[in-house]
Design an enzyme around this catalytic site. Sequence first.
Site, PDB file in Angstrom:
ATOM      1  N   SER A   1      -3.282  -1.000 -18.493  1.00  0.00           N
ATOM      2  CA  SER A   1      -3.286  -2.450 -18.671  1.00  0.00           C
ATOM      3  C   SER A   1      -2.397  -3.165 -17.661  1.00  0.00           C
ATOM      4  O   SER A   1      -2.621  -3.091 -16.462  1.00  0.00           O
ATOM      5  CB  SER A   1      -2.883  -2.772 -20.115  1.00  0.00           C
ATOM      6  OG  SER A   1      -3.093  -4.122 -20.425  1.00  0.00           O
TER       7      SER A   1
ATOM      8  N   ASP B   1      -5.027  -9.581 -16.185  1.00  0.00           N
ATOM      9  CA  ASP B   1      -4.140  -8.433 -15.998  1.00  0.00           C
ATOM     10  C   ASP B   1      -4.941  -7.285 -15.400  1.00  0.00           C
ATOM     11  O   ASP B   1      -6.128  -7.426 -15.097  1.00  0.00           O
ATOM     12  CB  ASP B   1      -3.459  -8.039 -17.315  1.00  0.00           C
ATOM     13  CG  ASP B   1      -4.430  -7.507 -18.359  1.00  0.00           C
ATOM     14  OD1 ASP B   1      -5.632  -7.818 -18.251  1.00  0.00           O
ATOM     15  OD2 ASP B   1      -3.997  -6.789 -19.274  1.00  0.00           O
TER      16      ASP B   1
ATOM     17  N   ASP C   1      -6.351  -4.560 -16.348  1.00  0.00           N
ATOM     18  CA  ASP C   1      -7.598  -4.030 -16.918  1.00  0.00           C
ATOM     19  C   ASP C   1      -8.517  -5.122 -17.447  1.00  0.00           C
ATOM     20  O   ASP C   1      -9.578  -4.829 -17.995  1.00  0.00           O
ATOM     21  CB  ASP C   1      -7.313  -2.991 -18.007  1.00  0.00           C
ATOM     22  CG  ASP C   1      -6.811  -3.593 -19.305  1.00  0.00           C
ATOM     23  OD1 ASP C   1      -6.135  -4.638 -19.240  1.00  0.00           O
ATOM     24  OD2 ASP C   1      -7.069  -3.019 -20.377  1.00  0.00           O
TER      25      ASP C   1
ATOM     26  N   ASP D   1      -8.301  -7.463 -19.905  1.00  0.00           N
ATOM     27  CA  ASP D   1      -8.473  -7.894 -21.296  1.00  0.00           C
ATOM     28  C   ASP D   1      -7.563  -9.061 -21.666  1.00  0.00           C
ATOM     29  O   ASP D   1      -7.584  -9.538 -22.792  1.00  0.00           O
ATOM     30  CB  ASP D   1      -8.295  -6.726 -22.277  1.00  0.00           C
ATOM     31  CG  ASP D   1      -6.895  -6.128 -22.277  1.00  0.00           C
ATOM     32  OD1 ASP D   1      -6.047  -6.562 -21.460  1.00  0.00           O
ATOM     33  OD2 ASP D   1      -6.641  -5.215 -23.090  1.00  0.00           O
TER      34      ASP D   1
END
Length: 447
Positions: free
Chosen positions: A103, A242, A244, A246
């Site tokens: 993440s 960010d 990743d 999400d």
Amino acid sequence: MTQRKYFGTDGIRGRVGDSPITPEFMLHLGWAAGQAFKRAGQRNSVLIGKDTRLSGYMFESALEAGLAAAGVDVKLLGPMPTPAIAYLTRTFRASAGIVISASHNPHHDNGIKFFSSAGTKLDDALEAEIERWLDQPIEVCEPEELGKASRVDDAPGRYVEFCKSTVPNEFTLDGMHLVLDCAHGATYHVAPKVFRELGAKVTVIGAEPDGLNINLNVGSTHLGALKQAVAEKKADLGIAFDGDGDRVLMVDRDGSEVDGDELLYILASQRQAEGRLNGGVVGTLMTNLGVELALREIGVEFERAKVGDRYVMERLLANNWLIGGEGSGHMVIRDCTTTGDGIVSALQVLLAVRKSGKTMGELRAGMSKLPQKMINVRVAERFDPLGRADIVEAMARAEASLGDAGRILLRASGTEPLIRVMAEGQSADDITRVVEELALVVERSTP
């Protein structure tokens, strides 16, 4: 419930090379997951996607080998946002989706997250079953039963079309200049296409991943570069994802930051005005009290979940509500997605802005964030602060001094030996005093 050895609230995560984030473990994890999925009677295929970390190649290969050894077919998606993997797992009718990502963390960290065949987090029972198989030695299936691997070349295009499908056909971004910060992460090759195809003029930063620069001074945790770009380009809005994909945060045309609490309020208040909210809103223990007070003013119920998008989703499902989120920019919009999706959340906020006929600044003005201060008290070992009489008494005195317009939160960190002491209220001076006094009580009470 049996204590989990590897799975946390959001999968498995750590520093690359340190157990369990090693190729040996990932090989075993792939095999164990394959065994668990097969015995659960699920379809015999798994999707694997990743963000742009250099270590993703290594772990992708290890997971692929482990799954194949268990007799499970693998579809490789390459670098894709986490929510894209959730979506594609559903559309491919796969047993599960696996995300290789840490993440918003730096490149030297990585992790694994699973999605069910429905594109949701795996249930606890299946995670426990995977852990049970991790305790068993790998046994390769018969040669004629080995799994096969293939690449899905059109995964980005499929996801771009899905994102666009979450807004009405008549919705466009014509005449709008956006700056996108893709954090050198998984959205770098899909987010620009989504917003350009909807008509926006798009300037992109943070879209040159080299395997080591993910989240490095860019993205939703470092908004400085986006602020600068919005000012230089005289853009209407900046959007930061960010690593990743999400999470999403924004920067308004005047350079002010728009955090997840404000985005949640904008989305909820506009849907309420349109009669499309269908219930209340879920935040977390850390959501600014200003959100709760502003929603109350317009007749919207608000509930707090534990910190983490998994817990936000749990409360949404329990109440059959549609919208929840965190200040970090995780937003869950259940009538659009099965998990937090930065691109889809951004589109829904832009849709709310366009429908309202107001500017982002005017919509934000509907709520006032209350002063908030937090002190992290380091302790020798984590303990429940609400189990100590002296702390509870001090907290009661502090709450009485703040009255109804204030809020105090004490909680142990889930990952570090810290007790977090947080307060909100009308006066910044009062909040600072209360937090410092409570932090001192916690320090003295430390065993």
